[in-house]
Design an enzyme around this catalytic site. Structure first.
Site, mmCIF file in Angstrom:
data_model
loop_
_atom_site.group_PDB
_atom_site.id
_atom_site.type_symbol
_atom_site.label_atom_id
_atom_site.label_comp_id
_atom_site.label_asym_id
_atom_site.label_seq_id
_atom_site.Cartn_x
_atom_site.Cartn_y
_atom_site.Cartn_z
ATOM 1 N N LYS A 21 0.837 -1.212 0.000
ATOM 2 C CA LYS A 21 0.000 0.000 0.000
ATOM 3 C C LYS A 21 0.869 1.259 0.000
ATOM 4 O O LYS A 21 0.643 2.175 -0.784
ATOM 5 C CB LYS A 21 -0.927 0.030 1.237
ATOM 6 C CG LYS A 21 -1.861 -1.161 1.341
ATOM 7 C CD LYS A 21 -2.761 -1.060 2.552
ATOM 8 C CE LYS A 21 -2.050 -1.056 3.892
ATOM 9 N NZ LYS A 21 -1.298 -2.281 4.207
ATOM 10 N N ARG A 96 -9.653 0.971 8.844
ATOM 11 C CA ARG A 96 -9.185 -0.388 9.161
ATOM 12 C C ARG A 96 -10.199 -1.186 9.946
ATOM 13 O O ARG A 96 -9.937 -2.348 10.273
ATOM 14 C CB ARG A 96 -7.928 -0.282 10.023
ATOM 15 C CG ARG A 96 -6.644 -0.267 9.282
ATOM 16 C CD ARG A 96 -5.577 -0.104 10.321
ATOM 17 N NE ARG A 96 -4.499 -0.995 10.097
ATOM 18 C CZ ARG A 96 -3.376 -0.628 9.470
ATOM 19 N NH1 ARG A 96 -3.225 0.591 9.027
ATOM 20 N NH2 ARG A 96 -2.415 -1.499 9.314
ATOM 21 N N ARG A 135 12.028 -5.992 4.676
ATOM 22 C CA ARG A 135 11.751 -4.550 4.566
ATOM 23 C C ARG A 135 12.672 -3.736 5.477
ATOM 24 O O ARG A 135 12.878 -4.068 6.638
ATOM 25 C CB ARG A 135 10.300 -4.245 4.929
ATOM 26 C CG ARG A 135 10.069 -2.729 4.957
ATOM 27 C CD ARG A 135 8.639 -2.337 4.921
ATOM 28 N NE ARG A 135 7.891 -2.804 6.074
ATOM 29 C CZ ARG A 135 6.611 -2.553 6.247
ATOM 30 N NH1 ARG A 135 5.938 -1.877 5.332
ATOM 31 N NH2 ARG A 135 5.981 -3.006 7.307
ATOM 32 N N ARG A 168 11.437 -1.857 11.072
ATOM 33 C CA ARG A 168 10.363 -1.449 11.972
ATOM 34 C C ARG A 168 10.201 -2.479 13.081
ATOM 35 O O ARG A 168 10.271 -3.681 12.828
ATOM 36 C CB ARG A 168 9.043 -1.330 11.191
ATOM 37 C CG ARG A 168 8.854 0.033 10.583
ATOM 38 C CD ARG A 168 7.691 0.135 9.649
ATOM 39 N NE ARG A 168 6.444 -0.502 10.058
ATOM 40 C CZ ARG A 168 5.325 -0.456 9.338
ATOM 41 N NH1 ARG A 168 5.295 0.204 8.195
ATOM 42 N NH2 ARG A 168 4.228 -1.051 9.748
ATOM 43 N N ARG A 179 -0.363 -9.053 13.212
ATOM 44 C CA ARG A 179 -0.970 -8.018 12.367
ATOM 45 C C ARG A 179 -1.842 -8.649 11.283
ATOM 46 O O ARG A 179 -2.890 -8.114 10.933
ATOM 47 C CB ARG A 179 0.133 -7.154 11.732
ATOM 48 C CG ARG A 179 0.801 -6.242 12.751
ATOM 49 C CD ARG A 179 2.116 -5.694 12.258
ATOM 50 N NE ARG A 179 2.003 -4.840 11.111
ATOM 51 C CZ ARG A 179 3.013 -4.538 10.293
ATOM 52 N NH1 ARG A 179 4.220 -5.043 10.515
ATOM 53 N NH2 ARG A 179 2.826 -3.742 9.279
HETATM 54 P P1 AP5 Z 1 4.934 -1.606 1.768
HETATM 55 O O1 AP5 Z 1 4.621 -0.776 0.580
HETATM 56 O O2 AP5 Z 1 5.678 -0.965 2.888
HETATM 57 O O3 AP5 Z 1 3.590 -2.315 2.299
HETATM 58 P P2 AP5 Z 1 2.382 -1.738 3.159
HETATM 59 O O4 AP5 Z 1 1.148 -2.422 2.681
HETATM 60 O O5 AP5 Z 1 2.384 -0.236 3.161
HETATM 61 O O6 AP5 Z 1 2.811 -2.315 4.570
HETATM 62 P P3 AP5 Z 1 2.666 -1.710 6.036
HETATM 63 O O7 AP5 Z 1 3.359 -2.697 6.926
HETATM 64 O O8 AP5 Z 1 3.145 -0.304 6.102
HETATM 65 O O9 AP5 Z 1 1.150 -1.773 6.218
HETATM 66 P P4 AP5 Z 1 0.368 -1.800 7.525
HETATM 67 O O10 AP5 Z 1 -0.977 -1.490 7.038
HETATM 68 O O11 AP5 Z 1 0.449 -3.011 8.371
HETATM 69 O O12 AP5 Z 1 1.155 -0.752 8.429
HETATM 70 P P5 AP5 Z 1 0.814 0.737 8.840
HETATM 71 O O13 AP5 Z 1 2.070 1.481 8.786
HETATM 72 O O14 AP5 Z 1 -0.364 1.237 8.100
HETATM 73 O O15 AP5 Z 1 5.718 -2.906 1.259
HETATM 74 C C1 AP5 Z 1 6.193 -3.877 2.162
HETATM 75 C C2 AP5 Z 1 7.549 -4.434 1.657
HETATM 76 O O16 AP5 Z 1 7.319 -5.133 0.433
HETATM 77 C C3 AP5 Z 1 8.585 -3.342 1.324
HETATM 78 O O17 AP5 Z 1 9.871 -3.820 1.651
HETATM 79 C C4 AP5 Z 1 8.462 -3.143 -0.192
HETATM 80 O O18 AP5 Z 1 9.685 -2.711 -0.772
HETATM 81 C C5 AP5 Z 1 8.056 -4.533 -0.634
HETATM 82 N N1 AP5 Z 1 7.144 -4.526 -1.788
HETATM 83 C C6 AP5 Z 1 6.110 -3.659 -2.032
HETATM 84 N N2 AP5 Z 1 5.477 -3.992 -3.164
HETATM 85 C C7 AP5 Z 1 6.103 -5.099 -3.639
HETATM 86 C C8 AP5 Z 1 5.884 -5.933 -4.786
HETATM 87 N N3 AP5 Z 1 4.905 -5.701 -5.671
HETATM 88 N N4 AP5 Z 1 6.701 -6.991 -4.957
HETATM 89 C C9 AP5 Z 1 7.716 -7.266 -4.077
HETATM 90 N N5 AP5 Z 1 7.974 -6.505 -2.976
HETATM 91 C C10 AP5 Z 1 7.162 -5.446 -2.756
HETATM 92 O O19 AP5 Z 1 0.346 0.526 10.356
HETATM 93 C C11 AP5 Z 1 1.248 0.155 11.369
HETATM 94 C C12 AP5 Z 1 0.509 0.124 12.700
HETATM 95 O O20 AP5 Z 1 -0.012 1.434 12.993
HETATM 96 C C13 AP5 Z 1 -0.726 -0.793 12.743
HETATM 97 O O21 AP5 Z 1 -0.374 -2.125 13.020
HETATM 98 C C14 AP5 Z 1 -1.534 -0.132 13.871
HETATM 99 O O22 AP5 Z 1 -1.020 -0.447 15.125
HETATM 100 C C15 AP5 Z 1 -1.299 1.353 13.635
HETATM 101 N N6 AP5 Z 1 -2.304 1.929 12.723
HETATM 102 C C16 AP5 Z 1 -2.085 2.458 11.487
HETATM 103 N N7 AP5 Z 1 -3.243 2.885 10.955
HETATM 104 C C17 AP5 Z 1 -4.215 2.626 11.863
HETATM 105 C C18 AP5 Z 1 -5.614 2.814 11.881
HETATM 106 N N8 AP5 Z 1 -6.267 3.332 10.824
HETATM 107 N N9 AP5 Z 1 -6.297 2.421 12.975
HETATM 108 C C19 AP5 Z 1 -5.663 1.877 14.047
HETATM 109 N N10 AP5 Z 1 -4.342 1.663 14.095
HETATM 110 C C20 AP5 Z 1 -3.613 2.028 13.006
#
Ligand code: AP5
Length: 226
Positions: A21, A96, A135, A168, A179
């Site tokens: 994402k 979410r 990552r 991270r 997660r």
């Molecule tokens: P990446 O693009 O970083 O993936 P992502 O989907 O953004 O992953 P996140 O871990 O950031 O998502 P998340 O939703 O769990 O975390 P968030 O920060 O929102 O890609 C991942 C890896 O794969 C990278 O190394 C990239 O290079 C590689 N890659 C990408 N595309 C690829 C492809 N096509 N092929 C191969 N490799 C690829 O949330 C973190 C925490 O914050 C949550 O757990 C929660 O505690 C809190 N939080 C955030 N938002 C909320 C909310 N709305 N409500 C409550 N808590 C929240």
């Protein structure tokens, strides 16, 4: 489709942790000239700055759970009301939960706007666990790398800032598994919600980054004619 021909591009990127994402949101935000709004990035900054919100969120995030809906709602309300969202926005990691989806509807209603599309990026759980292990991100600029599929040019340093990349704390395998469990339980019901509204675009995220971008851009162009 040129950005000038768009109606406001109010988009949500939905998908499990590590589905890409953030990677896609950055590319699309640049392409369309609209802001990328990541609740995860905003929360991590609050944690780094030691704010009251960051202090509450830190431990919750490190164990892989969700920060309470009400705390995150404040972030979204303030952010979507800013001028740079006038032509659209890309929400990454919000909503979410079903409750957050209802809050988002209320916020957009108050702003006289609506969601145009929700882009669901699907990737099998086993691929995600592997991706997260590789990552790394830059603590300065936030750029995300993968040590196998998208490595930095220079060892483990950021190409832009030259500082050492970090992992991270929530990318440890046991936290990733938690997660994923939370995603399936609390976030996955949103897929059906948005599908039933006819605004869900489903994209196979288990393909090269450029291919995924191409599919999204094409799907937006064909389904969002001005
Ligand atoms: P990446 O693009 O970083 O993936 P992502 O989907 O953004 O992953 P996140 O871990 O950031 O998502 P998340 O939703 O769990 O975390 P968030 O920060 O929102 O890609 C991942 C890896 O794969 C990278 O190394 C990239 O290079 C590689 N890659 C990408 N595309 C690829 C492809 N096509 N092929 C191969 N490799 C690829 O949330 C973190 C925490 O914050 C949550 O757990 C929660 O505690 C809190 N939080 C955030 N938002 C909320 C909310 N709305 N409500 C409550 N808590 C929240």
């Amino acid at each position: 489709m040129s950005p000038a021909t768009f109606r406001a591009l109010n988009l949500v990127l939905l998908g499990p942790p590590g589905s890409g994402k953030g990677t896609q949101a950055k590319i699309l935000a640049e392409r369309y000239g609209i802001p990328h709004i990541s609740t995860g990035d905003i929360l991590r900054e609050e944690v780094r700055n030691g704010t009251p919100l960051g202090k509450r969120a830190k431990e919750i995030m490190e164990r892989g759970d969700l920060v309470p809906d009400k705390l995150v709602a404040g972030i979204i309300l303030n952010r979507l009301d800013r001028d740079d969202c006038a032509r659209g926005f890309i929400l990454d990691g919000y909503p979410r939960t079903v409750e957050q989806a209802a809050i988002l509807d209320d916020i957009l209603g108050e702003l006289g706007r609506r969601l145009e599309r929700v882009i669901l990026i699907t990737v099998p759980d086993e691929v995600i666990v592997e991706r997260m292990a590789g990552r790394r991100s830059c603590p300065e600029c936030g750029r995300v790398y993968h040590m196998v599929s998208a490595p930095p040019k220079n060892d483990t340093l950021c190409d832009e800032c030259g500082v050492a990349l970090v992992q991270r704390p929530d990318d440890r395998e046991e936290v990733v598994l938690e997660r994923l469990r939370v995603y399936h339980e609390k976030t996955q019901p949103l897929e059906e919600l948005y599908r039933s509204r006819g605004i869900l675009l489903e994209v196979d995220g288990n393909q090269p980054v450029d291919t995924v971008t191409g599919v999204i851009v094409e799907a937006l162009a064909t389904t969002l004619q001005p």
